[in-house]
Design an enzyme around this catalytic site. Structure first.
Site, PDB file in Angstrom:
ATOM      1  N   GLU A 117       0.867  -1.189   0.000  1.00  0.00           N
ATOM      2  CA  GLU A 117       0.000   0.000   0.000  1.00  0.00           C
ATOM      3  C   GLU A 117       0.894   1.226   0.000  1.00  0.00           C
ATOM      4  O   GLU A 117       2.112   1.126   0.207  1.00  0.00           O
ATOM      5  CB  GLU A 117      -0.953  -0.010   1.200  1.00  0.00           C
ATOM      6  CG  GLU A 117      -2.157  -0.926   0.971  1.00  0.00           C
ATOM      7  CD  GLU A 117      -3.181  -0.888   2.091  1.00  0.00           C
ATOM      8  OE1 GLU A 117      -2.985  -0.134   3.066  1.00  0.00           O
ATOM      9  OE2 GLU A 117      -4.167  -1.621   1.995  1.00  0.00           O
ATOM     10  N   HIS A 234      -9.487   9.636   2.245  1.00  0.00           N
ATOM     11  CA  HIS A 234      -9.023   8.535   1.387  1.00  0.00           C
ATOM     12  C   HIS A 234      -9.187   8.987  -0.064  1.00  0.00           C
ATOM     13  O   HIS A 234     -10.224   9.532  -0.428  1.00  0.00           O
ATOM     14  CB  HIS A 234      -9.846   7.273   1.662  1.00  0.00           C
ATOM     15  CG  HIS A 234      -9.197   6.032   1.142  1.00  0.00           C
ATOM     16  ND1 HIS A 234      -9.082   5.760  -0.205  1.00  0.00           N
ATOM     17  CD2 HIS A 234      -8.609   4.994   1.782  1.00  0.00           C
ATOM     18  CE1 HIS A 234      -8.460   4.601  -0.352  1.00  0.00           C
ATOM     19  NE2 HIS A 234      -8.155   4.115   0.834  1.00  0.00           N
ATOM     20  N   ARG A 376      -1.848   9.198   8.830  1.00  0.00           N
ATOM     21  CA  ARG A 376      -1.688   7.777   9.175  1.00  0.00           C
ATOM     22  C   ARG A 376      -1.163   6.970   7.991  1.00  0.00           C
ATOM     23  O   ARG A 376      -1.651   7.110   6.865  1.00  0.00           O
ATOM     24  CB  ARG A 376      -3.041   7.215   9.625  1.00  0.00           C
ATOM     25  CG  ARG A 376      -3.031   5.729   9.906  1.00  0.00           C
ATOM     26  CD  ARG A 376      -4.402   5.277  10.383  1.00  0.00           C
ATOM     27  NE  ARG A 376      -5.406   5.450   9.370  1.00  0.00           N
ATOM     28  CZ  ARG A 376      -5.818   4.486   8.549  1.00  0.00           C
ATOM     29  NH1 ARG A 376      -5.311   3.274   8.621  1.00  0.00           N
ATOM     30  NH2 ARG A 376      -6.758   4.727   7.656  1.00  0.00           N
TER      31      ARG A 376
HETATM   32  P1  FAD Z   1     -14.861   0.958  15.141  1.00  0.00           P
HETATM   33  O1  FAD Z   1     -14.367  -0.298  14.555  1.00  0.00           O
HETATM   34  O2  FAD Z   1     -15.333   2.007  14.288  1.00  0.00           O
HETATM   35  O3  FAD Z   1     -15.903   0.611  16.278  1.00  0.00           O
HETATM   36  C1  FAD Z   1     -16.625   1.629  16.910  1.00  0.00           C
HETATM   37  C2  FAD Z   1     -17.657   1.005  17.829  1.00  0.00           C
HETATM   38  O4  FAD Z   1     -18.186   2.013  18.671  1.00  0.00           O
HETATM   39  C3  FAD Z   1     -18.851   0.380  17.138  1.00  0.00           C
HETATM   40  O5  FAD Z   1     -19.164  -0.833  17.774  1.00  0.00           O
HETATM   41  C4  FAD Z   1     -19.987   1.388  17.383  1.00  0.00           C
HETATM   42  O6  FAD Z   1     -21.276   0.812  17.440  1.00  0.00           O
HETATM   43  C5  FAD Z   1     -19.593   1.897  18.737  1.00  0.00           C
HETATM   44  N1  FAD Z   1     -20.154   3.205  19.101  1.00  0.00           N
HETATM   45  C6  FAD Z   1     -19.998   4.399  18.478  1.00  0.00           C
HETATM   46  N2  FAD Z   1     -20.670   5.353  19.149  1.00  0.00           N
HETATM   47  C7  FAD Z   1     -21.269   4.750  20.213  1.00  0.00           C
HETATM   48  C8  FAD Z   1     -22.124   5.191  21.256  1.00  0.00           C
HETATM   49  N3  FAD Z   1     -22.511   6.463  21.372  1.00  0.00           N
HETATM   50  N4  FAD Z   1     -22.567   4.278  22.149  1.00  0.00           N
HETATM   51  C9  FAD Z   1     -22.207   2.964  22.053  1.00  0.00           C
HETATM   52  N5  FAD Z   1     -21.405   2.505  21.094  1.00  0.00           N
HETATM   53  C10 FAD Z   1     -20.938   3.384  20.180  1.00  0.00           C
HETATM   54  N6  FAD Z   1      -7.707   0.432   8.706  1.00  0.00           N
HETATM   55  C11 FAD Z   1      -6.720  -0.470   8.487  1.00  0.00           C
HETATM   56  O7  FAD Z   1      -5.783  -0.573   9.284  1.00  0.00           O
HETATM   57  N7  FAD Z   1      -6.776  -1.281   7.387  1.00  0.00           N
HETATM   58  C12 FAD Z   1      -7.787  -1.222   6.486  1.00  0.00           C
HETATM   59  O8  FAD Z   1      -7.800  -1.978   5.523  1.00  0.00           O
HETATM   60  C13 FAD Z   1      -8.819  -0.274   6.701  1.00  0.00           C
HETATM   61  N8  FAD Z   1      -9.857  -0.171   5.829  1.00  0.00           N
HETATM   62  C14 FAD Z   1     -10.906   0.641   6.139  1.00  0.00           C
HETATM   63  C15 FAD Z   1     -12.032   0.648   5.317  1.00  0.00           C
HETATM   64  C16 FAD Z   1     -13.130   1.418   5.639  1.00  0.00           C
HETATM   65  C17 FAD Z   1     -14.324   1.409   4.750  1.00  0.00           C
HETATM   66  C18 FAD Z   1     -13.094   2.224   6.811  1.00  0.00           C
HETATM   67  C19 FAD Z   1     -14.263   3.068   7.175  1.00  0.00           C
HETATM   68  C20 FAD Z   1     -11.977   2.246   7.620  1.00  0.00           C
HETATM   69  C21 FAD Z   1     -10.878   1.450   7.296  1.00  0.00           C
HETATM   70  N9  FAD Z   1      -9.749   1.429   8.106  1.00  0.00           N
HETATM   71  C22 FAD Z   1      -8.753   0.528   7.857  1.00  0.00           C
HETATM   72  C23 FAD Z   1      -9.731   2.166   9.366  1.00  0.00           C
HETATM   73  C24 FAD Z   1     -10.070   1.199  10.510  1.00  0.00           C
HETATM   74  O9  FAD Z   1     -11.032   0.289  10.054  1.00  0.00           O
HETATM   75  C25 FAD Z   1     -10.619   1.926  11.731  1.00  0.00           C
HETATM   76  O10 FAD Z   1      -9.819   3.016  12.060  1.00  0.00           O
HETATM   77  C26 FAD Z   1     -10.638   0.973  12.919  1.00  0.00           C
HETATM   78  O11 FAD Z   1     -11.274  -0.229  12.563  1.00  0.00           O
HETATM   79  C27 FAD Z   1     -11.340   1.614  14.097  1.00  0.00           C
HETATM   80  O12 FAD Z   1     -11.545   0.652  15.088  1.00  0.00           O
HETATM   81  P2  FAD Z   1     -12.205   1.064  16.453  1.00  0.00           P
HETATM   82  O13 FAD Z   1     -12.337  -0.177  17.256  1.00  0.00           O
HETATM   83  O14 FAD Z   1     -11.480   2.200  17.027  1.00  0.00           O
HETATM   84  O15 FAD Z   1     -13.646   1.621  16.042  1.00  0.00           O
HETATM   85  C1  SIN Z   2      -7.743   0.741   2.250  1.00  0.00           C
HETATM   86  O1  SIN Z   2      -7.979  -0.447   2.082  1.00  0.00           O
HETATM   87  O2  SIN Z   2      -7.419   1.517   1.358  1.00  0.00           O
HETATM   88  C2  SIN Z   2      -7.889   1.292   3.621  1.00  0.00           C
HETATM   89  C3  SIN Z   2      -6.646   1.096   4.351  1.00  0.00           C
HETATM   90  C4  SIN Z   2      -6.593   1.991   5.533  1.00  0.00           C
HETATM   91  O3  SIN Z   2      -7.363   2.927   5.651  1.00  0.00           O
HETATM   92  O4  SIN Z   2      -5.716   1.773   6.362  1.00  0.00           O
END
Ligand code: FAD
Ligand code: SIN
Length: 533
Positions: A117, A234, A376
């Site tokens: 990437e 992105h 990032r």
């Molecule tokens: P999340 O996984 O977003 O979880 C948040 C949680 O909080 C959820 O369960 C939600 O319901 C809960 N929540 C929110 N507000 C409340 C509330 N008020 N009360 C109760 N619960 C609440 N990163 C990578 O490293 N590699 C990738 O390939 C990649 N691809 C991505 C693709 C997409 C489409 C997106 C959107 C992001 C991607 N990212 C990737 C970024 C990465 O996925 C996220 O930064 C990471 O998964 C965040 O994890 P988290 O546990 O912090 O939050």
């Molecule tokens: C992607 O698959 O392009 C997302 C990767 C990331 O946000 O880290």
């Protein structure tokens, strides 16, 4: 765990069930009862939608020190070295343990397969089922969590506010859907892992739950927030009228995908020697300027020179989703444009997830350890959730034990006549709640305002005007019905205000934050913007 109609007492409350929250839960399950509240169904999280993969120095040609250097380089001089060291050094352990628990990352023969990437100097991104890495990680974490009878999940539970008593976080107020029942959860320690805030922008890759709730409630409770000006856009989200802003993974460019403008020209060679694999902020700004130059709203991601079989096998979810939306990515270039994707800033924590409020920890996208600096490195955030989720779990357990011992030995720091518990309510200035049509209108206008004035390119005039408008909306929505949507709107306004204020304060351009009126880094650029109520 003791349930009464309106009150729940548990040892640990985790708000959020993505990678960070679930990894923390696994750690805490060894120390007591854990309640995990998620706002929606268990699968609604950014983690679930993560495509490209997880970056980790595990291949034969890679080293932890090279992953460190790449992360520091992408962060444009603002990464916290200690946080980066922790991420890259503990990352391999967290991934090996995930594999031990059953994670099926893609392999070439018996060896793990790594993809490329942007801004990585090595092929170091592990992926699962082609482009469903996040889903696979969630499957394994959920399975593991289920193996402990100490963890209870409360889905469709919208956490409204944190409870702070005598300066310590002691729980949260949760609205249970669909009944609308308000629960007061008391806990020995709370971990906030609510993910990001992409929904404050018109175009975002983030799921609907990403409304910045954790950021806003931590701010209301008195937590310090850092680096809020750094929003990562992105470069390639699907741009198709009426279709979702579906992510087209950076791994597609890693595997040879090219970006072309509407005239078919591969424009990135004019912007950076690494072309499609330049750092994400550089590619995004290049597209932004190409859109202006060609007076259009999209460019193309071209995969048509790769064999059909390869594309369909390597990116099955993307291929199928685009096909259903009317684009055959093996035959035609895909219309794309940038979309808000990730917030580098968040609730300021140390390397163990501790915030400035005792008893409150944060992990994952909601937290800001400074690990990503101003931009990032791709695929570092799933790893962040696993590494810092585990650490926050350990630290919360330690905190609770220490506090229990202090209380038992009569050394409690709480004054006998201490302050009453506060539920850090939202500000109350207006007399009546807004009706839902007005609230919808504000939400749409806010997304537009944030995209126009606090988006990829910023300047003082627009940021100041945006702040004024956001403050007006803050006053108009100060009284909200106890509904999830009303609470989310308030949180979106608060988060937007924090982003806009921080963007105005940083008079310089670093990483993902670009100011037209200050195109260079400027004096004192190493200073962090930290905001507290
Ligand atoms: P999340 O996984 O977003 O979880 C948040 C949680 O909080 C959820 O369960 C939600 O319901 C809960 N929540 C929110 N507000 C409340 C509330 N008020 N009360 C109760 N619960 C609440 N990163 C990578 O490293 N590699 C990738 O390939 C990649 N691809 C991505 C693709 C997409 C489409 C997106 C959107 C992001 C991607 N990212 C990737 C970024 C990465 O996925 C996220 O930064 C990471 O998964 C965040 O994890 P988290 O546990 O912090 O939050
Ligand atoms: C992607 O698959 O392009 C997302 C990767 C990331 O946000 O880290």
């Amino acid at each position: 765990m003791d349930f009464t109609e309106e009150h729940i007492t548990t040892d640990f409350l985790i708000i959020g069930g993505g990678a960070a929250g679930m990894r923390a839960a696994i750690e805490l399950a060894r120390s007591g009862d854990v309640l995990v509240a998620t706002k929606d169904s268990p699968s609604e999280s950014s983690t679930e939608y993560a495509q490209g993969g997880v970056a980790v120095a595990l291949s034969d040609e890679d080293e932890i020190s090279i992953h460190y250097d790449d992360t520091m380089q992408a962060g444009d001089g603002l990464c916290n070295r200690g946080a980066v060291k922790t991420l890259v050094a503990e990352g391999p352990m967290r991934i090996r343990e995930l594999i031990l628990w059953g994670a099926e990352f893609d392999r070439e023969g018996t060896k793990l397969a790594f993809t490329q990437e942007a801004a990585h100097t090595k092929r170091r991104i592990l992926h699962a089922h082609g482009d469903s890495t996040g889903r696979e990680i969630m499957r394994v974490l959920l399975d593991k969590v289920r193996s402990f009878n100490k963890v209870t999940k409360l889905d469709f539970a919208f956490t409204q506010n944190l409870i702070v008593r005598n300066g310590r976080c002691t729980g949260a107020v949760v609205l249970q859907q669909p009944e609308g029942k308000q629960l007061v959860v008391t806990a020995r320690a709370v971990i906030c892992a609510t993910g990001g805030t992409g929904q404050v922008y018109e175009r975002t890759t983030n799921p609907g739950v990403a409304t910045g709730d954790g950021l806003a409630m931590a701010y209301r409770a008195g937590a310090a927030l850092m680096d809020m000006e750094f929003i990562q856009f992105h470069p390639t989200a699907l741009f198709l009228s009426g279709a979702p802003q579906f992510l087209l993974s950076e791994a597609m460019r890693g595997e040879g995908g090219m970006l072309r403008n509407i005239h078919g020209f591969r424009f990135l060679e004019q912007y950076h020697p690494a072309r499609e694999l330049a750092p994400r902020d550089v590619v995004t700004r290049a597209i932004h300027s190409e859109l202006n130059a060609t007076e259009t709203d999209h460019v193309y991601l071209d995969m048509t020179h790769l064999t059909n079989d390869y594309v369909m096998k390597r990116f099955p979810r993307i291929y199928t989703t685009c096909k259903e939306l009317g684009v055959d990515i093996t035959r035609e270039p895909i219309p794309v444009s940038p979309a808000a994707h990730y917030i580098m800033g968040g609730v300021k924590t140390d390397l163990w997830g501790a915030t400035n409020i005792p008893g409150l920890f944060a992990a994952g996208e909601t937290a800001c350890t400074g690990v990503h600096g101003a931009n990032r490195l791709a695929s570092n955030s799933l790893l962040e959730g696993l590494v810092f989720g585990e650490r926050a779990g350990l630290a919360a357990a330690r905190y609770a034990t220490k506090r229990k011992n202090r209380l038992l030995s009569g050394l409690s720091a709480s004054p006998i006549n201490g302050r009453q518990a506060t539920r850090s309510r939202n500000p109350r200035r207006s007399a009546t709640p807004l009706d839902s049509r007005d609230a919808d209108h504000i939400q749409m206008s806010l997304k537009k305002l944030m995209s126009d004035a606090v988006g990829i390119v910023r300047d003082r005039k627009k940021l100041s005007a945006a702040l004024k408008q956001l403050r007006a909306w803050e006053r108009m929505t100060a009284i909200a019905e106890p509904h999830r949507s009303a609470g989310e709107l308030q949180n979106m306004i608060t988060t937007s205000l924090l982003i806009a204020r921080s963007a105005l304060l940083r008079e310089g351009s670093v990483g993902a934050h670009f100011r037209n009126d200050f195109p260079n880094k400027g004096k004192g650029w190493r200073k962090r913007v930290v905001i507290r109520k």
